[in-house]
Design a protein around this motif. Structure first.
Motif, PDB file in Angstrom:
ATOM      1  N   MET A  16     -10.314  13.800 -28.207  1.00  0.00           N
ATOM      2  CA  MET A  16     -10.355  15.114 -27.558  1.00  0.00           C
ATOM      3  C   MET A  16     -11.420  15.126 -26.461  1.00  0.00           C
ATOM      4  O   MET A  16     -11.166  15.593 -25.345  1.00  0.00           O
ATOM      5  CB  MET A  16     -10.654  16.210 -28.595  1.00  0.00           C
ATOM      6  CG  MET A  16      -9.522  16.449 -29.577  1.00  0.00           C
ATOM      7  SD  MET A  16     -10.015  17.525 -30.930  1.00  0.00           S
ATOM      8  CE  MET A  16      -9.847  19.119 -30.131  1.00  0.00           C
ATOM      9  N   LEU A  17     -12.596  14.618 -26.788  1.00  0.00           N
ATOM     10  CA  LEU A  17     -13.676  14.595 -25.807  1.00  0.00           C
ATOM     11  C   LEU A  17     -13.346  13.679 -24.633  1.00  0.00           C
ATOM     12  O   LEU A  17     -13.600  14.016 -23.479  1.00  0.00           O
ATOM     13  CB  LEU A  17     -14.992  14.175 -26.461  1.00  0.00           C
ATOM     14  CG  LEU A  17     -15.570  15.178 -27.451  1.00  0.00           C
ATOM     15  CD1 LEU A  17     -16.814  14.610 -28.122  1.00  0.00           C
ATOM     16  CD2 LEU A  17     -15.873  16.498 -26.783  1.00  0.00           C
ATOM     17  N   HIS A  18     -12.778  12.533 -24.935  1.00  0.00           N
ATOM     18  CA  HIS A  18     -12.432  11.586 -23.864  1.00  0.00           C
ATOM     19  C   HIS A  18     -11.418  12.194 -22.903  1.00  0.00           C
ATOM     20  O   HIS A  18     -11.621  12.190 -21.684  1.00  0.00           O
ATOM     21  CB  HIS A  18     -11.895  10.291 -24.463  1.00  0.00           C
ATOM     22  CG  HIS A  18     -11.410   9.329 -23.441  1.00  0.00           C
ATOM     23  ND1 HIS A  18     -12.251   8.734 -22.532  1.00  0.00           N
ATOM     24  CD2 HIS A  18     -10.168   8.873 -23.160  1.00  0.00           C
ATOM     25  CE1 HIS A  18     -11.546   7.944 -21.737  1.00  0.00           C
ATOM     26  NE2 HIS A  18     -10.279   8.015 -22.092  1.00  0.00           N
ATOM     27  N   ASN A  19     -10.354  12.743 -23.429  1.00  0.00           N
ATOM     28  CA  ASN A  19      -9.307  13.296 -22.564  1.00  0.00           C
ATOM     29  C   ASN A  19      -9.767  14.555 -21.829  1.00  0.00           C
ATOM     30  O   ASN A  19      -9.398  14.770 -20.676  1.00  0.00           O
ATOM     31  CB  ASN A  19      -8.022  13.534 -23.362  1.00  0.00           C
ATOM     32  CG  ASN A  19      -7.320  12.225 -23.651  1.00  0.00           C
ATOM     33  OD1 ASN A  19      -6.903  11.523 -22.746  1.00  0.00           O
ATOM     34  ND2 ASN A  19      -7.227  11.867 -24.915  1.00  0.00           N
ATOM     35  N   ILE A  72     -14.882  22.661 -27.055  1.00  0.00           N
ATOM     36  CA  ILE A  72     -15.370  23.589 -28.077  1.00  0.00           C
ATOM     37  C   ILE A  72     -14.596  23.408 -29.384  1.00  0.00           C
ATOM     38  O   ILE A  72     -15.180  23.448 -30.476  1.00  0.00           O
ATOM     39  CB  ILE A  72     -15.320  25.038 -27.567  1.00  0.00           C
ATOM     40  CG1 ILE A  72     -16.273  25.182 -26.375  1.00  0.00           C
ATOM     41  CG2 ILE A  72     -15.687  26.024 -28.675  1.00  0.00           C
ATOM     42  CD1 ILE A  72     -16.076  26.430 -25.557  1.00  0.00           C
ATOM     43  N   ILE A  73     -13.300  23.165 -29.293  1.00  0.00           N
ATOM     44  CA  ILE A  73     -12.513  22.879 -30.510  1.00  0.00           C
ATOM     45  C   ILE A  73     -13.052  21.613 -31.173  1.00  0.00           C
ATOM     46  O   ILE A  73     -13.176  21.544 -32.404  1.00  0.00           O
ATOM     47  CB  ILE A  73     -11.011  22.726 -30.174  1.00  0.00           C
ATOM     48  CG1 ILE A  73     -10.422  24.068 -29.722  1.00  0.00           C
ATOM     49  CG2 ILE A  73     -10.239  22.188 -31.383  1.00  0.00           C
ATOM     50  CD1 ILE A  73      -9.012  23.960 -29.129  1.00  0.00           C
ATOM     51  N   ALA A  74     -13.395  20.612 -30.364  1.00  0.00           N
ATOM     52  CA  ALA A  74     -13.959  19.370 -30.906  1.00  0.00           C
ATOM     53  C   ALA A  74     -15.302  19.637 -31.590  1.00  0.00           C
ATOM     54  O   ALA A  74     -15.606  19.036 -32.628  1.00  0.00           O
ATOM     55  CB  ALA A  74     -14.100  18.329 -29.809  1.00  0.00           C
ATOM     56  N   LEU A  75     -16.099  20.530 -31.023  1.00  0.00           N
ATOM     57  CA  LEU A  75     -17.362  20.896 -31.669  1.00  0.00           C
ATOM     58  C   LEU A  75     -17.087  21.550 -33.030  1.00  0.00           C
ATOM     59  O   LEU A  75     -17.753  21.240 -34.019  1.00  0.00           O
ATOM     60  CB  LEU A  75     -18.177  21.844 -30.787  1.00  0.00           C
ATOM     61  CG  LEU A  75     -19.438  22.429 -31.434  1.00  0.00           C
ATOM     62  CD1 LEU A  75     -20.409  21.336 -31.875  1.00  0.00           C
ATOM     63  CD2 LEU A  75     -20.119  23.396 -30.478  1.00  0.00           C
TER      64      LEU A  75
END
Length: 161
Positions: free
Chosen positions: A64-67, A106-109
């Motif tokens: 998620m963070l990468h994309n 934020i979803i990843a957090l």
């Protein structure tokens, strides 16, 4: 309405909105990259022995963070192609693409906090700060026509990747 029904309605509403809000993010997922990050995650887990459920969540967070960072990078660099297809912001617009990328961060957090590890949020925050510092330096150098030293450039690439 009971608490459970209210929560279900709210979840359904969020999912309905997510279909629209995440379109630029889902678009970039159409053409997967080299899948280096999942391979590295699996390799490190040879030593770390993280339980499969948490390892899956960590892998999702990393992807998620990468994309998300790719979506932002394409806007910042005014790119036209990513992985051989038109960039998301050329299709969905800059504002929607930036919003989708930030929303996924934020979803990843949220997923990171759900891991329940006391240092997870700290590591997450440190890595995001490093990513943005590195990207910010690259943008600063580009926009100000500054050629960094080899050491400065090497330091920046470590931050970004």
């Amino acid at each position: 309405m009971s608490q459970n029904n209210s929560e279900c309605v709210k979840k359904e509403e969020i999912e309905k909105h997510n279909e629209k809000l995440l379109m630029p993010f889902k678009y970039i997922l159409q053409v997967p990259g080299k899948q280096i990050r999942p391979k590295l995650t699996a390799a490190f887990n040879y030593w770390l022995q993280v339980c499969p459920e948490k390892l899956k969540a960590i892998g999702e967070i990393i992807q998620m963070l990468h994309n998300s960072s790719l979506l932002l990078d394409d806007v910042e660099d005014n790119s036209t192609l990513r992985r051989g297809i038109p960039v998301a912001h050329s299709i969905y617009g800059i504002a929607s693409t930036i919003n989708a990328a930030n929303y996924v961060i934020i979803i990843a957090l949220e997923k990171t906090l759900q891991l329940g590890h006391p240092q997870a949020a700290t590591v997450y925050t440190e890595q995001l700060l490093e990513l943005h510092r590195g990207q910010g330096l690259e943008i600063y150098w580009r926009d100000n026509f500054i050629c960094p030293t080899e050491e400065e450039y090497r330091d920046m690439t470590i931050k970004i990747h």
